[in-house]
Design an enzyme around this catalytic site. Structure first.
Site, mmCIF file in Angstrom:
data_model
loop_
_atom_site.group_PDB
_atom_site.id
_atom_site.type_symbol
_atom_site.label_atom_id
_atom_site.label_comp_id
_atom_site.label_asym_id
_atom_site.label_seq_id
_atom_site.Cartn_x
_atom_site.Cartn_y
_atom_site.Cartn_z
ATOM 1 N N SER A 73 -36.508 -5.786 16.638
ATOM 2 C CA SER A 73 -37.862 -6.217 17.013
ATOM 3 C C SER A 73 -38.319 -7.413 16.181
ATOM 4 O O SER A 73 -37.832 -7.630 15.062
ATOM 5 C CB SER A 73 -38.848 -5.072 16.796
ATOM 6 O OG SER A 73 -38.462 -3.953 17.553
HETATM 7 C C1 SAM Z 1 -36.535 -2.336 20.136
HETATM 8 S S1 SAM Z 1 -35.058 -1.479 19.828
HETATM 9 C C2 SAM Z 1 -35.296 -0.784 18.245
HETATM 10 C C3 SAM Z 1 -35.559 -1.783 17.191
HETATM 11 C C4 SAM Z 1 -35.334 -1.301 15.786
HETATM 12 N N1 SAM Z 1 -36.163 -0.198 15.402
HETATM 13 C C5 SAM Z 1 -35.420 -2.423 14.762
HETATM 14 O O1 SAM Z 1 -35.079 -2.205 13.632
HETATM 15 O O2 SAM Z 1 -35.783 -3.516 15.082
HETATM 16 C C6 SAM Z 1 -35.211 -0.042 20.850
HETATM 17 C C7 SAM Z 1 -34.027 0.870 20.767
HETATM 18 O O3 SAM Z 1 -34.358 2.105 21.379
HETATM 19 C C8 SAM Z 1 -33.168 2.669 21.869
HETATM 20 N N2 SAM Z 1 -33.472 3.753 22.794
HETATM 21 C C9 SAM Z 1 -33.849 3.688 24.098
HETATM 22 N N3 SAM Z 1 -34.040 4.930 24.597
HETATM 23 C C10 SAM Z 1 -33.765 5.796 23.606
HETATM 24 C C11 SAM Z 1 -33.782 7.207 23.500
HETATM 25 N N4 SAM Z 1 -34.114 7.987 24.528
HETATM 26 N N5 SAM Z 1 -33.432 7.765 22.317
HETATM 27 C C12 SAM Z 1 -33.089 6.991 21.248
HETATM 28 N N6 SAM Z 1 -33.069 5.646 21.294
HETATM 29 C C13 SAM Z 1 -33.413 5.055 22.447
HETATM 30 C C14 SAM Z 1 -32.436 1.495 22.474
HETATM 31 O O4 SAM Z 1 -31.052 1.742 22.571
HETATM 32 C C15 SAM Z 1 -32.789 0.376 21.487
HETATM 33 O O5 SAM Z 1 -31.760 0.153 20.573
#
Ligand code: SAM
Length: 402
Positions: A73
């Site tokens: 992000s």
């Molecule tokens: C915006 S990214 C996370 C960014 C991160 N926290 C950072 O350090 O910048 C969103 C993440 O959520 C994950 N995601 C989507 N659905 C999910 C779920 N049901 N359970 C766990 N992770 C999930 C995606 O694979 C993605 O990697």
């Protein structure tokens, strides 16, 4: 000139200075963590100057349909969420959605007496996050590959759950795994928009109350909690987005015809300011509205106003619809004025109805945080709720403007 890793410390300081100036970093703990953690360790292959910009997402993962499913992000969103979460040394935290960097920031704040778990549904993201955390020296973070719909019971209970993926609902596991005085920070999707909401338990009731909310958007949740919004095409380039649980229906041929008729404009005399607050009001204080979206082509051809670019609430009445626009007006506090544009046979009336709502917001709620947001987990007693509420899978979300 290619920047070297040695330049990273200076870039980090500049990033933190910008985030402070923008009022997004407000505490020393968050500033120190962002000054300390090497963000580039979680962003392999990204140029250093990009890594330390405040509004840039990194290492995007794109699915077969061309949609983003994961990013590291932007740092301004991470600062907002960390401040919303009010993370303290010694706390036990769960981060939902991994990337490495944000978990390292949290680990830096909670210190060696605290604990951090990060969970992601995507094995590639997990591998990258693990490697980044190791490179940066935060091997103590638990990195878990799972669907976060079910939380991570092994390391619960959590003082804070920071959700970094767009969620449509609050699954029971998150509440079960939260301490009684815990807080969930979640980008919650409702009425076709997302707000980053900090939700706390409310003493003596099962409901959660928002202590604050902000604008922000995230890639959508996958897995068991995935949402399925409705997109109704008015033309190939113009559509109306509805929440998955909406029962609104439209006379699409009439609206298509309306789009081709000359529009009527009206002006409110009120400043165009805090459009996210006005948007929240329009979507939750009156008749149900879809979000109007358009492709760039429709904007360039003048079919719709450019304010539709990121979506805007539309008041639809049968064969007519109206949405808000803006123009320069040095006589308002913000230098801009809010107005409406309406298409269709009832354009004057529908435009006037929307203008009245805009004036009501400007008269009574022209400030940040005016909405009172609560979440009522199932089995929710919603009989006493006043104002707008929407029934989700695991509870009801309510927004009150009284
Ligand atoms: C915006 S990214 C996370 C960014 C991160 N926290 C950072 O350090 O910048 C969103 C993440 O959520 C994950 N995601 C989507 N659905 C999910 C779920 N049901 N359970 C766990 N992770 C999930 C995606 O694979 C993605 O990697």
């Amino acid at each position: 000139m290619t920047l070297q890793v040695d330049d990273a410390a200076a870039l980090r300081q500049a990033m933190v200075a910008t985030l402070r100036e923008e009022g997004l970093i407000t505490t020393e703990d968050v500033a120190t963590a962002m000054n300390t953690v090497p963000r580039h360790d979680s962003a392999p292959g990204e140029p250093l100057d990009r890594v330390y910009q405040t509004n840039t997402t990194l290492v995007p993962k794109i699915d077969a349909q061309g949609r983003q499913t994961s990013v590291v992000s932007a740092s301004h969103i991470q600062a907002i969420q960390l401040e919303q979460a009010d993370v303290q040394p010694g706390m036990n935290l769960l981060e939902i959605g991994s990337g490495g960097y944000n978990a390292a920031l949290i680990a830096e704040i909670v210190g060696r007496t605290g604990s951090v778990t990060t969970v992601d549904i995507d094995a590639d993201v997990i591998a990258r996050a693990r490697a980044g955390l190791q490179r940066a020296g935060y091997e103590q973070v638990y990195v878990v590959h799972a669907d976060a719909e079910h939380g991570v019971p092994d390391h619960a209970p959590y003082d804070r759950i920071i959700v970094t993926v767009g969620a449509w609902d609050i699954p029971p596991a998150w509440l079960d795994q939260l301490t009684p005085d815990g807080r969930i920070v979640v980008p919650l999707r409702f009425a076709g928009i997302t707000r980053l909401i900090a939700l706390d338990h409310t003493p003596d009731t099962p409901m959660l109350t928002a202590s604050n909310y902000r604008l922000g958007s995230f890639v959508p949740m996958q897995g068991d909690g995935a949402a399925h919004e409705q997109l109704i095409a008015v033309t190939p380039d113009v559509g109306l987005r509805l929440d998955q649980n909406s029962e609104l229906t439209f006379n699409v041929p009439a609206l298509r015809k309306a789009l081709n008729t000359k529009a009527v404009e009206g002006w409110s005399g009120t400043p165009f300011d805090m459009p996210d607050e006005l948007e929240l009001y329009l979507l939750t204080a009156g008749p149900e509205m879809p979000m109007l979206h358009a492709a760039q082509a429709a904007i360039e051809q003048g079919v719709v106003n450019r304010t539709v670019r990121t979506g805007t609430p539309a008041l639809v009445r049968g064969d007519t619809f109206a949405y808000r626009i803006k123009r320069e007006n040095p006589e308002t506090i913000s230098g801009f004025e809010t107005g409406v544009i309406a298409h269709g046979p009832q354009a004057e009336q529908v435009g006037a109805e929307l203008l009245n709502m805009i004036r009501a917001w400007a008269g009574r709620y022209y400030r940040r945080g005016a909405a009172r947001i609560t979440y009522h987990p199932n089995p929710a007693d919603t009989s006493g709720l006043i104002g707008w509420h929407t029934t989700k899978r695991h509870g009801d979300l309510a927004i009150d403007w009284s």
